[in-house]
Design an enzyme around this catalytic site. Structure first.
Site, short mmCIF file in Angstrom:
data_model
loop_
_atom_site.label_atom_id
_atom_site.label_comp_id
_atom_site.label_asym_id
_atom_site.label_seq_id
_atom_site.Cartn_x
_atom_site.Cartn_y
_atom_site.Cartn_z
N ARG A 123 -11.67 -8.03 2.24
CA ARG A 123 -13.09 -8.69 1.78
C ARG A 123 -14.04 -9.04 2.57
NH1 ARG A 123 -11.83 -7.17 -2.54
NH2 ARG A 123 -12.75 -7.61 -4.49
N SER A 155 -16.07 -11.98 -8.13
CA SER A 155 -15.06 -12.74 -7.88
C SER A 155 -16.06 -14.24 -7.06
CB SER A 155 -14.00 -12.89 -7.69
OG SER A 155 -13.77 -11.42 -7.87
N GLU A 214 -15.88 -15.77 -1.93
CA GLU A 214 -16.24 -14.50 -1.66
C GLU A 214 -17.80 -14.51 -1.27
OE1 GLU A 214 -14.31 -10.90 -3.66
OE2 GLU A 214 -16.46 -10.66 -3.57
N1 EPU Z 1 -5.34 -14.05 -14.13
C1 EPU Z 1 -5.13 -15.37 -14.75
N2 EPU Z 1 -6.51 -16.46 -15.21
C2 EPU Z 1 -7.70 -15.60 -15.32
C3 EPU Z 1 -7.64 -14.13 -15.03
C4 EPU Z 1 -6.70 -13.68 -14.28
O1 EPU Z 1 -4.34 -16.39 -15.08
O2 EPU Z 1 -8.60 -16.50 -15.87
C5 EPU Z 1 -4.42 -13.40 -13.50
C6 EPU Z 1 -4.56 -12.18 -14.17
O3 EPU Z 1 -3.37 -11.95 -14.99
C7 EPU Z 1 -4.25 -11.26 -13.56
C8 EPU Z 1 -4.68 -11.92 -11.71
O4 EPU Z 1 -4.49 -12.95 -12.69
O5 EPU Z 1 -1.97 -11.03 -13.26
C9 EPU Z 1 -5.84 -11.13 -10.70
O6 EPU Z 1 -6.37 -10.77 -12.04
P1 EPU Z 1 -7.21 -9.53 -11.78
O7 EPU Z 1 -6.26 -8.93 -12.09
O8 EPU Z 1 -7.96 -9.69 -12.90
O9 EPU Z 1 -7.88 -9.85 -10.20
P2 EPU Z 1 -8.27 -10.42 -9.51
O10 EPU Z 1 -7.69 -11.32 -8.23
O11 EPU Z 1 -9.29 -11.88 -9.75
C10 EPU Z 1 -9.25 -8.85 -7.68
C11 EPU Z 1 -10.91 -8.98 -7.00
C12 EPU Z 1 -12.19 -7.97 -8.40
C13 EPU Z 1 -11.51 -6.89 -8.40
C14 EPU Z 1 -9.66 -6.86 -9.50
C15 EPU Z 1 -8.92 -5.75 -10.13
C16 EPU Z 1 -10.53 -10.46 -4.96
C17 EPU Z 1 -11.08 -11.75 -4.95
N3 EPU Z 1 -11.03 -9.87 -6.65
O12 EPU Z 1 -9.57 -10.23 -9.17
O13 EPU Z 1 -13.38 -8.02 -7.12
O14 EPU Z 1 -12.40 -6.55 -9.58
O15 EPU Z 1 -9.06 -7.33 -8.61
O16 EPU Z 1 -9.21 -5.23 -8.94
O17 EPU Z 1 -10.12 -9.57 -4.90
C18 EPU Z 1 -15.17 -9.02 -6.74
O18 EPU Z 1 -14.43 -9.03 -5.35
O19 EPU Z 1 -16.55 -9.50 -6.86
C19 EPU Z 1 -14.66 -8.70 -7.88
C20 EPU Z 1 -14.56 -8.39 -9.06
#
Ligand code: EPU
Length: 339
Positions: free
Chosen positions: A165, A239, A335
């Site tokens: 990012r 995010s 972000e």
């Molecule tokens: N999780 C929770 N609670 C929640 C949501 C998620 O415990 O409310 C857990 C999930 O079970 C999962 C982990 O947290 O194991 C990570 O969640 P997720 O896979 O949804 O991804 P993220 O890390 O929250 C990142 C990117 C997203 C991208 C997704 C999928 C960043 C800051 N965000 O989100 O990017 O779409 O992975 O690859 O790196 C963005 O940058 O705007 C964005 C949406």
């Protein structure tokens, strides 16, 4: 011809849907508009803020300067080899339209980035990423105008200093440049990346074992739609925070205390923590301040639930940061860019 408009609402130009006003506003629709803009640059009221889709910007108050909306379009092939296709894309193209173009033509590399709200010009700035892919993996070059001397500069992938990012455009040269064009290198044969998250599971449940590029993009679009709110209905900027990267030693101590913590090992003895998990664990899911709330299906997303004002979002952001610091001793960094 470009027109300097006065006192324009920025509501259509930020995906949070925040109603703030800018003193001046210019839209650049074609290459000649960019030339005219540069020729008249010294006379345009400062500061200047460039906006694409406004999907990563929080306008914290009325803007006393000029917001410049980049709306230049065009996708052209500039090189082709047996395996690869090279495309130059204008900064104002909508990211997901470019994904559709790639699907239609079977150009592979960015299908996992389907449905990310962005323009082409904004994509390299924060190195957009999702589902095991980052845009840096497909970028050949980024072309921009240096606003200190109006030189046009083309940086190759390495020179852009991409990381999670982040890129050169977020650090030293911040706000002194206008990205005009991005060059992509894509594969003419599908290179599927299906290991991340629930992609394979969902494809399997549909009975698809050998997905084509469209099936991958469609699956990603469905997965995203399930947990990420549509900004046209519920304002948001994806995010809100970055996933924090911390030393592995700190993580090991946390893990003793919170055995279920979700994290992904990185290089250099560091580990990336799922910020959504931290926020969830802090009991903040659905937490609301004024019109701003934490999204119930994805704790990393702040939504404009009910005519939120920027201050509601800022207060909610601080509240989350303080809670996470107290509970886990981790600093969450937005972000989203605050303007
Ligand atoms: N999780 C929770 N609670 C929640 C949501 C998620 O415990 O409310 C857990 C999930 O079970 C999962 C982990 O947290 O194991 C990570 O969640 P997720 O896979 O949804 O991804 P993220 O890390 O929250 C990142 C990117 C997203 C991208 C997704 C999928 C960043 C800051 N965000 O989100 O990017 O779409 O992975 O690859 O790196 C963005 O940058 O705007 C964005 C949406």
């Amino acid at each position: 011809m470009i027109k300097l408009k006065k006192n324009i609402s920025l509501k259509p130009y930020n995906t949070f849907g925040i109603e703030v006003f800018t003193d001046f506003f210019i839209q650049l629709d074609k290459a000649e508009d960019i030339s005219t803009f540069i020729k008249n640059y010294d006379d345009i009221p400062k500061p200047i803020y460039f906006i694409g889709l406004g999907a990563n910007t929080l306008f914290t108050k009325d803007f006393s300067g000029t917001v410049v909306h980049i709306n230049t379009k065009g996708i052209q092939k500039y090189k082709e080899t047996t395996d690869s296709i090279y495309l130059r894309v204008q900064a104002g193209e909508i990211w997901d339209d470019f994904i559709d173009f790639c699907i239609t033509n079977n150009f592979s590399g960015i299908e996992n980035l389907a449905a990310i709200p962005s323009t082409i010009g904004a994509a390299p700035i924060q190195n957009i990423g999702a589902y095991g892919v980052e845009v840096k993996d497909s970028i050949e070059y980024v072309k921009y105008i240096d606003l200190n001397n109006f030189n046009t500069i083309t940086l190759n992938n390495k020179e852009c200093q991409f990381s999670y990012r982040n890129s050169l455009f977020k650090t030293p040269i911040k706000n002194q440049f206008l990205v005009t064009e991005v060059g992509f290198k894509l594969s003419k044969t599908l290179q599927p990346i299906l290991e991340y998250g629930s992609i394979k599971k969902r494809l399997n449940s549909l009975g698809i074992t050998n997905p084509d590029i469209k099936q991958i993009a469609d699956t990603i679009r469905q997965i995203r739609a399930d947990k990420l709110p549509d900004y046209k209905i519920l304002g948001n900027a994806g995010s809100f925070f970055k996933n924090p990267i911390i030393p592995i030693d700190n993580f090991n101590k946390l893990k003793d205390q919170f055995p279920n913590i979700i994290a992904y090992p990185q290089n250099n003895n560091t580990i990336k923590i799922a910020a959504a998990w931290l926020i969830d664990k802090a009991g903040l899911a659905s937490y609301q301040i004024g019109g701003a709330a934490i999204h119930e299906n994805q704790a990393l997303v702040i939504i404009n639930k009910n005519q939120a004002q920027a201050k509601d979002i800022i207060n909610l952001c601080s509240h989350i940061q303080i809670k996470i610091k107290l509970l886990f001793n981790i600093e969450l960094l937005p972000e989203v860019i605050f303007v």
